[in-house]
Structure formats: structure tokens, C-alpha cells
Design an enzyme around this catalytic site. Structure first.
Site, PDB file in Angstrom:
ATOM      1  N   HIS A   1      -9.343   2.783  -1.597  1.00 36.42           N
ATOM      2  CA  HIS A   1      -7.907   2.588  -1.440  1.00 36.42           C
ATOM      3  C   HIS A   1      -7.390   1.575  -2.456  1.00 36.42           C
ATOM      4  O   HIS A   1      -7.228   0.408  -2.149  1.00 36.42           O
ATOM      5  CB  HIS A   1      -7.630   2.123   0.005  1.00 36.42           C
ATOM      6  CG  HIS A   1      -6.233   1.646   0.246  1.00 36.42           C
ATOM      7  ND1 HIS A   1      -5.117   2.297  -0.224  1.00 36.42           N
ATOM      8  CD2 HIS A   1      -5.769   0.561   0.936  1.00 36.42           C
ATOM      9  CE1 HIS A   1      -4.035   1.636   0.156  1.00 36.42           C
ATOM     10  NE2 HIS A   1      -4.398   0.576   0.849  1.00 36.42           N
TER      11      HIS A   1
ATOM     12  N   CYS B   1       0.183   3.168   6.007  1.00 42.11           N
ATOM     13  CA  CYS B   1       0.571   1.835   6.444  1.00 42.11           C
ATOM     14  C   CYS B   1       0.542   0.874   5.263  1.00 42.11           C
ATOM     15  O   CYS B   1      -0.072   1.162   4.256  1.00 42.11           O
ATOM     16  CB  CYS B   1      -0.379   1.337   7.526  1.00 42.11           C
ATOM     17  SG  CYS B   1      -2.101   1.321   6.998  1.00 42.11           S
TER      18      CYS B   1
ATOM     19  N   CYS C   1       0.816  -1.219   0.000  1.00 49.56           N
ATOM     20  CA  CYS C   1       0.000   0.000   0.000  1.00 49.56           C
ATOM     21  C   CYS C   1       0.846   1.264   0.000  1.00 49.56           C
ATOM     22  O   CYS C   1       0.344   2.357  -0.234  1.00 49.56           O
ATOM     23  CB  CYS C   1      -0.916   0.011   1.210  1.00 49.56           C
ATOM     24  SG  CYS C   1      -1.780  -1.544   1.411  1.00 49.56           S
TER      25      CYS C   1
END
Lengths: 430, 453
Positions: free
Chosen positions: A386, A416, A93
Site C-alpha cells: 500500500h 480509508c 491514502c
């Protein structure tokens, strides 16, 4: 190299396509389509047709093996000068943040004058892997020299070998999903359902308000007739959010707090940020929104449960703030990516905890508190969605725009990532 | 865009014979501008013995054209320029008019007849004004008689204006060229000696910065392409929801895409800010963005009326106030050609159209705005004009029911719909330095449409 040789890396602007919930509007678009479209929108926004960019860095988390040169192939699909080099990055990510941070460093060192950095991810077009047995047989058949050898190899295929291996976002070392990992951390930190739902609601409200005042007009280019993030629920209420049953940590029974609404949905999308030296921006009559000041990577040992999977940014932030002699109160805006609402809340609690900061971060006291009115003011992952590698570009471009016209004001970023990793960054308005 | 299958058929060998024998309309394939091609394909005859006749003959010669004062009986002619600027009574017209009549049969396909006269409003002498007005009547009627893609238009000179002014040359060249393919039965007035001839006639907008609103598709995208071809640097504006197509057009013409709702209070400032950042100048504004919300007045609701007025005219008034208040939009101060504004009107705004009270009001409003703003632009040697398209083949007109569309297409002197590029060519002409003498005008691009469309 001496400090005098370090120059500013300027964030000129960005572009992304609206983020869409997985298996909806972009179900038939692959990573390369989305990244190419995003780059095309960036080229059009800044008139970069025919321009040779120093380097383009981007990547995807869920990537087909055929897309081994995803970023370069995407660049070739744009009006950028084909002599523009490009490479792929992957850090789960944090892919987009890593691409942006490393390109900013190249500019600071004078290795390149301009860069585009970003990322793309498609859950809808995820690569499907065959079983190891089937792959072994196919490779054997491929090596065969004669027809009979090939038939012999292929005759070994059994129906069970044909079952596709669904791509997982589970952690390979624990076999647990990110949500299950986060449920443990959330429970350990005593994060309540109510505060998670409040954070989720604020994300939707802030994102919708930003759209309404035209904040995204020069940050987003529509794709496939989608012009706003499809995950956004402008009419969401605490009441509606409160009705959902828990999605993760079900073994916690009544103490499970994480729902589909306070966790970020799987999403398709892409983003890109244009960076340059001051001189390059001036020569090309381009805006200078903000400077990319610094970034820090971190990782934690989550495998045996010593630390929560998504807590790495807590550590990275402490090192980065110390290096730059800053505290949270120095920041005008803070962008903390929510893989889950509880991720943000756990990080904030950790930074506010004297015990955690002393024992884990090796500080003398708590790192400090976060002014909630400065947190994720233009919406965040819970509402926007996301698409793993695309999140960094979304955050950096939006934050740079928010800081533009506020010279010297600082912005904090925390993202994160899977594998117990994370990145934090600082940018400064101009 | 819907295909005009009738025109395609009528341009086949069999189709030509059949439509001729049946007495059906015979739409011709129009001559359109291509950079590098000759201005006009054949001799141009200049008629009349006035001051303008000799000035324009000299001008045509300077463009290396085959200029004649008379033509042999078997020769073909590509254009006729008939000068009536010295006529002081209707009786003075006959000699030249009859010469035009004899030349019509010798005119090549997509031939041109251009009359040159003085402004009737410039005199209070009844006989002189009668003669000048008569030229307009005869020009319009000649346009109706033109065949094979030919057009007839007029240039109207302000009283006392020197016919060798650059604006006259600019209008003459536009009307002779393929750029004016779908302009017929119209008049271009030249009121001042402002303007300049370009160094390169194929790139008259070289070095200019233009903004085009509504540029993501249709006529707007065509305008962007033609302005780019003619040398301009482009800022392309459209609503955020049209951003994907806008980016594609911007990348095609090497411009920048500015996603912006032009009805926003600060739209003018946003455009100026973008122009200042990326170019440090703004020279040309094309107000193309517009919407239709058709409904009979009896069924008109507030939102349909208000949205059309807001997008099509109120936004332009507000943006123009911002542009005119800005130093950026004052290229005259930099010693260059003055700034240019071109607004999209519509023949609906002239003739009216059933079910379009809101649209026609907004477009008539555009024409009013343009004529009233001309003085403000004149102060900085700039111009403001409107272009009123008739039936143009676009995605919008493709949605008109077949029979209605077929009638609308044939209801003009060229027996066909125009193309977006025809509108764009006229806009590019009005944006060019050679059109500096023309301001406050609404120029129709309608093939001499009989009504509003």
C-alpha cells in the site's frame, strides 16, 4: 447544469509499477522517478506519445518540499505533449481515489476530454525534516545582510538541533499510529485474529492467482527489474500467519490480534489511470473498460475517540449507496482496501450491524452483508502492498478490467485514509 | 554490445597499412542506408544484352542513376548489374563474366555486384539448367573476392517472369542500397508479378501496421526502429518481465507496448485484438522473439529442448494459424498490399552449430514453416519469408568468449560482425510492398558466413 449535460467518464485502462516493500528494490528511486516511469508505461501501453491530455492529477503523501510540482515535473519527463497541465493532490491514502474521482467529474462536465489520475509514494525516500530550532537559525542566517550577522546566527546551532526528525505516519492530533488506532477499533468490534489471518491469506492467494493467469500483464509495467509485487507471499498459510506475535495493540495483552501479516506493510510504488469521454476514447481507438459512476468522501471525528480512525468509508458508503439507490447485493465485485485486515472486517461488521446503521448512519435497518466471494478477488493491499497515494489507481484499474466485458455490472470501492477520512466509489463495466 | 576494436583499428591510417602488410583481414566500414542519401554513390554498369538488361537499365535510369553499358579504364564504378537471364549454355556466360572481372578493380568501397539469372528449377533442359546453376556458383565466388565492404548477390527470376515486375525492381534496389550492407553471396528469388513500388522510397511502409515480437531489446528493438523509420505504425510485444524496456522502445518509436508471452495459447488472438482496437488492421508480422538454451545434446534436458522449441517455432505456428484465420490480417481485401510475415531464422539452422541442437532444430523448423506457408499467404497476395542472421553484434554475442567471438567475426567475406540494424533493414525490405514477388525464402544476413553461428 442539467442532468442531460452530464456525460460518461470512461476508464480506459491503467498502469502501475510493481509495489515493493519499503527500503528494498526502490530504495534509491524517488517519487518523481516512480511516477514518471508509471506514466511512461501508460503512454506506451496506449500509444499516447505526443498527446495533449486534458489534465494529469496525482500526488504523494510523503513528499519532499522540492517536489512541490511533482506531477507536472513527472509529465515533463514523458513523451506526452508538454502542453499537458498537471497538478498535485493530497488526501492521505485516498489521494489516488480523489485524483481519479475529481478528474472523472471534470470529464462528466465536459471541462476536459481526457485525464490521467493516480499517485505515488516512497517510504524509502521520505523527506527528513530538521528541528524547528535549526530551521529557525537557518532562516535567520538566510536573512542576514552581513557576514558577521550570518556567523552570529549560525553560532547558535547546538548538537541537539541536528537530530533529524523522522517522518512519522502517526496522527498529529493523537500522537498514535494508525495501527494503534485500528487496534482499538478492532477490539471494540470484536474482530478475531483468525478472521484477520484468513483475510490476509485470501489476499495473497488471490493476488498470486491473478498474476498466474496473466491478469496483470496489461496493468503493470516492471520497474528496476521488479516485475511482481514484492510483498506477495504466494506460499503463505494460516499456520505460518498464526505464528506471528501481535504488532499493534500490545497493551491489550492476550486480546491483541493485529500482526505484521494482517497489517499492510509500508511500501513504495506508483499507479496511474487513463480516463476519457466516450468520444475521446473512440477517436483515439482506445478501449472502454468501465464507467466511473460516482464517488463520495467522508470523514469522522476520531480525535476524542467518538469513532474509529479508519471508519469514514462506512459513512461515505451509506450516503453513496442511498444517492444511487443501490445495496451491496447489486455489486459484482467489491474492492475494500485493507490498511489492516481488521479495517475491512470492522467496516463489514458495521454495515451488517442494525444498531450501528440506525444510530450512526441514520438508516432504518442494517446496510447489508458483503458476499465474501466477490471481495478483493484479484488480491488487495495486504498482499500487493500500500504505497499510500498509489492504492487508488491500483484498485480502479484492476476493478475496471475485471468488469470489462460485463456491461452494466457494478463494482464497489472503499479506501480509508489517515486523518479520519475515506472515499468510496462506484464503477460500471462496459 | 562488445566493441569491435580490431575493425576500429584497421580503419585508422596506420591500422590500414599494418593489417595490409601483415596480410590480416581488412574489415571495411560498411555503407549503410540513411534516409535522404543517394541510393548508391556512383555509376552503375549494366552488363548483358538480354531482356532483363534493358528492363533493369530503364529502371535504374528512372531512379536518376548514372547508368552505363561500358566504363572507361580510369573511371570508378559503384555497382555492376550483370544479366545472365538469356544464357542457355555455360559457354554463354563468359563474355559477361569477364567484363565483371575487369570492372572489379574499378569498384568503389562498398561496391555492388548483382547477377540476374533465371531459376534453374524452371527448366529440365540440362544445358540451360547448367548455365543457370553456374551463375549461382560464380556469384558466390565473386562475393568471396569482394574487397572494401563490397558485396555480390544474385536475383533469381522465375521462368517466364517479366523482368520489369515490381519485385525485381524491389530486389535490385535493396541489393544496390546500403540496406543490404551485411548481405553477401545470397540470392533473392522473385517468383511473381505481385507487389508494388512505393510512392516514397524512404517510407515504403507508410500506413502499414506491424507487430514485432521480442521488441524490448537487441535485434527486436532495431527492427522496431527501422520499421518506424520506414513509416510503419507499431505494436511491440515482449514478455511482461521485459515491460520496462519494451515501454521505452514503444515510446521511442511512437508505438504501443503489448506485454504478452507468445507461448500463451491465445497469443495470436491477443495480438489481433490489440491491432483491431488500436488500428483496425494488421499488415505485417515479424516473429523475432526467440531464446537460446545451449547445451551439448549429450547433456540436453527436457526443459532446455522443449522451451526452445516452444518459443522459437511452436508459438509461431500457433500464432500464424490465428492470423491466417482472421479477416484482419488480409489487407489484400482492402485493396492494399497483401499481408507480410517475416520470421527470424539463423545460420545455425542452415549449417548447424555445436551445442545448439535445440536452437538449430527450431530455426530449421522456421525455414520449413516459411516455405510451407507461402501458398497460404499467396491466396491473399501476401508473402512469408525468413531472415537468417549470422554473427551479429548484440548483447547475446557479446557474452561469447573473446577468442571465439573474434574468430566468429572474421569468418565471413566482410571480416566483421553485422549490426542489428542490418537484420532489421532486410526485414523491412521483405515487409515492403516492393518485395511482393518474393515468398517462402530464407535470406541470410551473414556477410557470407562460412558456417552457422
Amino acid at each position: 447544469m442539467s442532468a442531460q449535460n452530464i456525460r460518461d467518464a470512461v476508464i480506459i485502462g491503467g498502469n502501475r509499477i510493481p509495489f515493493a516493500r519499503a527500503h528494498t528494490a526502490y530504495a534509491t528511486a524517488g517519487n518523481q522517478d516512480m511516477l514518471t516511469s508509471t506514466l511512461n508505461g501508460l503512454v506506451a501501453r496506449f500509444g499516447l506519445q505526443g498527446e495533449q491530455i486534458g489534465t494529469v492529477a496525482a500526488g504523494a503523501v510523503m513528499k519532499h518540499s522540492k517536489n512541490f510540482n511533482l506531477t507536472r515535473e513527472s509529465v515533463l519527463g514523458t513523451p506526452l505533449d508538454p502542453k499537458t497541465p498537471a497538478f498535485d493532490v493530497q488526501m492521505a491514502c485516498a489521494t489516488g481515489m480523489e485524483a481519479i474521482g475529481s478528474m472523472a467529474n471534470k470529464i462528466k462536465l465536459g471541462q476536459i476530454d481526457s485525464a490521467i489520475a493516480g499517485g505515488v509514494d516512497s517510504i524509502s525516500d521520505a523527506p527528513i525534516v530538521v528541528t524547528d530550532e535549526l530551521r529557525g537559525i537557518l532562516m535567520e542566517a538566510n536573512r542576514a545582510k552581513t557576514l558577521s550577522q550570518r556567523l552570529k546566527a549560525l553560532s547558535k546551532i547546538r548538537p541537539a538541533h541536528l537530530a533529524p526528525q523522522a517522518p512519522g505516519v502517526n496522527e498529529p492530533r493523537t500522537g498514535m499510529s494508525m495501527g494503534e488506532h485500528m487496534a482499538i477499533t478492532a477490539h471494540a468490534w470484536g474482530i478475531t485474529r483468525a478472521e484477520q489471518d484468513e483475510l490476509a491469506l485470501a489476499s495473497h492467494k488471490n493476488l498470486a492467482a491473478a498474476y498466474d493467469r496473466g491478469f496483470f500483464d496489461d496493468l503493470i509495467t516492471p520497474f528496476k527489474n521488479v516485475s511482481r509485487d514484492t510483498n506477495m507471499r504466494a506460499d503463505s498459510t494460516l499456520e505460518k500467519l498464526g505464528k506471528l506475535s501481535p504488532a499493534f495493540g500490545k497493551d491489550l495483552g492476550a486480546e491483541a490480534t493485529m500482526t505484521a501479516a494482517n497489517s499492510t506493510a509500508l511500501t513504495d510504488g506508483a499507479s496511474a489511470v487513463l480516463l476519457g469521454s466516450e468520444e475521446w476514447a473512440d477517436q483515439h481507438d482506445l478501449p472502454k473498460l468501465a464507467n466511473f459512476i460516482d464517488y463520495e468522501e467522508g470523514a469522522v471525528d476520531f480525535v476524542d475517540g467518538a469513532e474509529g480512525l479508519l471508519m469514514a468509508p462506512a459513512y461515505a458508503a451509506a450516503r453513496m449507496l442511498k444517492r444511487n439507490n443501490l445495496s451491496f447485493s447489486d455489486f459484482e465485485y467489491l474492492e475494500i482496501h485493507e490498511a489492516f485486515a481488521s479495517t475491512v472486517l470492522a467496516q463489514i461488521k458495521a454495515w451488517e450491524s442494525e444498531e450501528f446503521c440506525k444510530n450512526k448512519l441514520g438508516l432504518d435497518s442494517a446496510l447489508g452483508t458483503i458476499d465474501r466471494s466477490r471481495l478483493n478477488v484479484n488480491g488487495s493491499s495486504l498482499a500487493a502492498g500500500h504505497p499510500f497515494a498509489a492504492t487508488g489507481g491500483r484498485i480502479v484499474a484492476s476493478l475496471a478490467k475485471a468488469l470489462h466485458g460485463k456491461p452494466g455490472k457494478l463494482g464497489f470501492i472503499s479506501v480509508c485514509a489517515a486523518g479520519g477520512q475515506g472515499i468510496t466509489a462506484i464503477i460500471e463495466g462496459r | 554490445m562488445a566493441r569491435d576494436t580490431y575493425t576500429e583499428f584497421a580503419n585508422t591510417g596506420f591500422g590500414r597499412t599494418l593489417t595490409k602488410n601483415l596480410g590480416l583481414p581488412q574489415p571495411a566500414k560498411l555503407r549503410r542506408h540513411r534516409p535522404g542519401r543517394p541510393l548508391i554513390d556512383g555509376p552503375v554498369v549494366v552488363l548483358g544484352s538480354s531482356e532483363a538488361a534493358s528492363a533493369l537499365a530503364d529502371r535504374l535510369l528512372s531512379w536518376d542513376l548514372d547508368v552505363r553499358r561500358h566504363l572507361g579504364p580510369k573511371e570508378k564504378v559503384a555497382g555492376v548489374v550483370a544479366c545472365f537471364d538469356s544464357a542457355s549454355s555455360p559457354a554463354d556466360l563468359s563474355e559477361t563474366v569477364l567484363e565483371i572481372g575487369m570492372l572489379l578493380k574499378q569498384l568503389k568501397p562498398s561496391g555492388r555486384v548483382i547477377t540476374v539469372s533465371r531459376d534453374p528449377q524452371g527448366t529440365s533442359d540440362p544445358s540451360v539448367r547448367a548455365a543457370r546453376s553456374a551463375v549461382q556458383g560464380l556469384t558466390r565466388s565473386t562475393a568471396h573476392e569482394m574487397r572494401a565492404g563490397g558485396t555480390a548477390n544474385g536475383i533469381v527470376l522465375a521462368d517466364e517472369l517479366d523482368p520489369s515486375a515490381p519485385g525485381v525492381a524491389g530486389a535490385l534496389r535493396f541489393l544496390l542500397s546500403g540496406r543490404s550492407a551485411f548481405v553477401s553471396g545470397q540470392f533473392i528469388s522473385v517468383d511473381s508479378v505481385n507487389g508494388a513500388l512505393p510512392q516514397n522510397w524512404d517510407r515504403p511502409l507508410q500506413g502499414q501496421v506491424a507487430v514485432v515480437t521480442g521488441a524490448a531489446r537487441g535485434i527486436g528493438a532495431s527492427i522496431a526502429r527501422v520499421l518506424h523509420r520506414d513509416g510503419a505504425s507499431l505494436i511491440l510485444v515482449d514478455i511482461p518481465a521485459a515491460g520496462e524496456q519494451l515501454a521505452a522502445v514503444a515510446n521511442e518509436v511512437s508505438g504501443t507496448a503489448l506485454q504478452l508471452d507468445i507461448t500463451a495459447e491465445n497469443a495470436g488472438e491477443r495480438i489481433l485484438g490489440h491491432a483491431r482496437q488500436h488500428h483496425g488492421r494488421l499488415d505485417i508480422v515479424v516473429h523475432n522473439a526467440g531464446i537460446t538454451r545451449d547445451k551439448l545434446l549429450a547433456n540436453m534436458d527436457e526443459s532446455r529442448w522443449n522451451s526452445v522449441i516452444a518459443v522459437n517455432i511452436e508459438s509461431q505456428l500457433r500464432m500464424n494459424r490465428a492470423f491466417l484465420a482472421s479477416d484482419l490480417f488480409n489487407s489484400d481485401a482492402r485493396g492494399a498490399m497483401g499481408p507480410r510475415i517475416i520470421s527470424l531464422a539463423s545460420t545455425s539452422g542452415i549449417a548447424g552449430n555445436r551445442g545448439q541442437t535445440n536452437y538449430a532444430a527450431s530455426k530449421a523448423g522456421v525455414m520449413g514453416m516459411v516455405s510451407a506457408t507461402a501458398d497460404q499467404l499467396a491466396a491473399r497476395h501476401g508473402t512469408i519469408n525468413a531472415v537468417a542472421p549470422g554473427f551479429i553484434e548484440t548483447e547475446m554475442t557479446a557474452k561469447i568468449p573473446f577468442a571465439t567471438r573474434e574468430v566468429a567475426r572474421r569468418l565471413n567475406s566482410l571480416n566483421q560482425g553485422g549490426l542489428p540494424v542490418d537484420v532489421a533493414e532486410t526485414i523491412s525490405f521483405l515487409a515492403s510492398p516492393q518485395a511482393g514477388g518474393t515468398s517462402g525464402l530464407t535470406l541470410r544476413v551473414c556477410g557470407q558466413n562460412l558456417v552457422g553461428a
